[in-house]
Design a protein around this motif. Sequence first.
Motif, mmCIF file in Angstrom:
data_model
loop_
_atom_site.group_PDB
_atom_site.id
_atom_site.type_symbol
_atom_site.label_atom_id
_atom_site.label_comp_id
_atom_site.label_asym_id
_atom_site.label_seq_id
_atom_site.Cartn_x
_atom_site.Cartn_y
_atom_site.Cartn_z
ATOM 1 N N LEU A 394 0.828 -1.208 0.000
ATOM 2 C CA LEU A 394 0.000 0.000 0.000
ATOM 3 C C LEU A 394 0.860 1.255 0.000
ATOM 4 O O LEU A 394 0.507 2.258 -0.646
ATOM 5 C CB LEU A 394 -0.929 0.002 1.216
ATOM 6 N N LEU A 395 1.986 1.197 0.667
ATOM 7 C CA LEU A 395 2.909 2.338 0.663
ATOM 8 C C LEU A 395 3.436 2.592 -0.744
ATOM 9 O O LEU A 395 3.522 3.746 -1.189
ATOM 10 C CB LEU A 395 4.066 2.078 1.629
ATOM 11 N N ASN A 396 3.757 1.526 -1.437
ATOM 12 C CA ASN A 396 4.235 1.677 -2.813
ATOM 13 C C ASN A 396 3.134 2.264 -3.707
ATOM 14 O O ASN A 396 3.398 3.123 -4.549
ATOM 15 C CB ASN A 396 4.683 0.320 -3.363
ATOM 16 N N SER A 397 1.890 1.809 -3.485
ATOM 17 C CA SER A 397 0.755 2.364 -4.226
ATOM 18 C C SER A 397 0.567 3.841 -3.902
ATOM 19 O O SER A 397 0.238 4.646 -4.787
ATOM 20 C CB SER A 397 -0.531 1.602 -3.879
ATOM 21 N N ALA A 398 0.771 4.193 -2.637
ATOM 22 C CA ALA A 398 0.616 5.590 -2.216
ATOM 23 C C ALA A 398 1.669 6.479 -2.873
ATOM 24 O O ALA A 398 1.369 7.601 -3.304
ATOM 25 C CB ALA A 398 0.705 5.688 -0.692
#
Length: 428
Positions: A394-398
Amino acid sequence: MNTSHTAEHRSWVVIRRTPLILFGVLVLGLALRLYFAPQPGYPGDIDGWSRMSALSVRFGYPHMYDPGIFNRSEGVYPPFYHVMLNVVGRIYQQFFSPTFELHTTELNTLLKLFPVLCEIALALIIYWGLRRAVGERAALLAVAACLFNPAVLYTSAYWGMFGDAFYTLCLVLTLFAWQRDKSFLAGCVLAAGVLFKFQMVAFLPLIGWWLLRPFDWKRLLTFVAGFGLVAALIWAPFVLAGTLPYALRALRNTVGLFPVLSANAHNVWFLISGGNSWQTDLQRVLGSLTARTVGLLAFGVANLLVLFRSHEQRTRWMSAAYIGFAFFMLSTEMHENYLYPTVVLLVIAACSARRYVLLALIITVTALANMALHDVLIDPAAWLSAGTLNTVRLLNSAVNSVVYVGWTGWLLRDPVRRVRAFASQRTA
């Protein structure tokens, strides 16, 4: 000491040694890829391509869409894709396995060798296209930045994605041919790319816009002639075999093949779903509009935004890179390797203008992380807890989402400035 004389001498040395330097970079890039090529690759895809290659050799590629042979669950690929799988299969049968044994290192390596060779060709095209515009040194840097880019290497030599390198090569060559006013070549290569992998369609509005600005009948007809010639040559075997109706019926199923919000792509849909992205993209998310429709509409708006800012030659690589990124970020059904063309386009843009270097580095890291965090061979779930792994994804998506919002905001500066100026004039 005369610094200008020293700089001129260094430039002369670089130019004189360019062929040797280029050859060395290409050899090192190829050697690095051949080191990874015998690795298993992404199992589901490699196994599917192995089977399709065997069927193509047995029945002939014009029959790959026939009922009883076509398997929708393995993917819906355009006709030229099956042509190249047939070529790989014939080489394998002729020199390695007359009985076409599946799941061998030799077959896996041959399947990877196609994208590997495409990347070597891509590097040469980048050098050819950039050396006049930015100089020998910057062109060599672009070649090295592409060949040794970890996200590029991961996609082709390690995972063995069969199609990404070829259609990106076609895209880059189309743009360079267009810059050099080689309309016939641009049309030929664009047709080959579209009929190899349909992700190329995402760039057609942008290419079509450039084709019509400024409008020139001769250039348009030359382009259409090149496109039509290659398309006819690719489709001719299917017409002669009487299998064209089967092919067209199968290809209509391209959209909706993976009817999910995101097939592991770290985009806005992955972020919105909290990592639970394997949900149907036919769910309503905005009134009566489904997620699929919203994604396509948002991508259409992204196209409109960039079309009116892409008329200058110096901004075209960034415009194409933005379209590739918007396609990945906004559309549903995206896979984790679909940032490949964006990474390559940003490398070219960064070597043309240094202000894009940071953006190219960030997208390279997020593209690499997207694949590694879903790699069944590395298996990050074995050394990260489920909660931690999902948080990192999710951090990478963010990060991707923040970059997209910032990039879009930067593109909106001029339109907003013009609206404000117009409003000021009206109220004055």
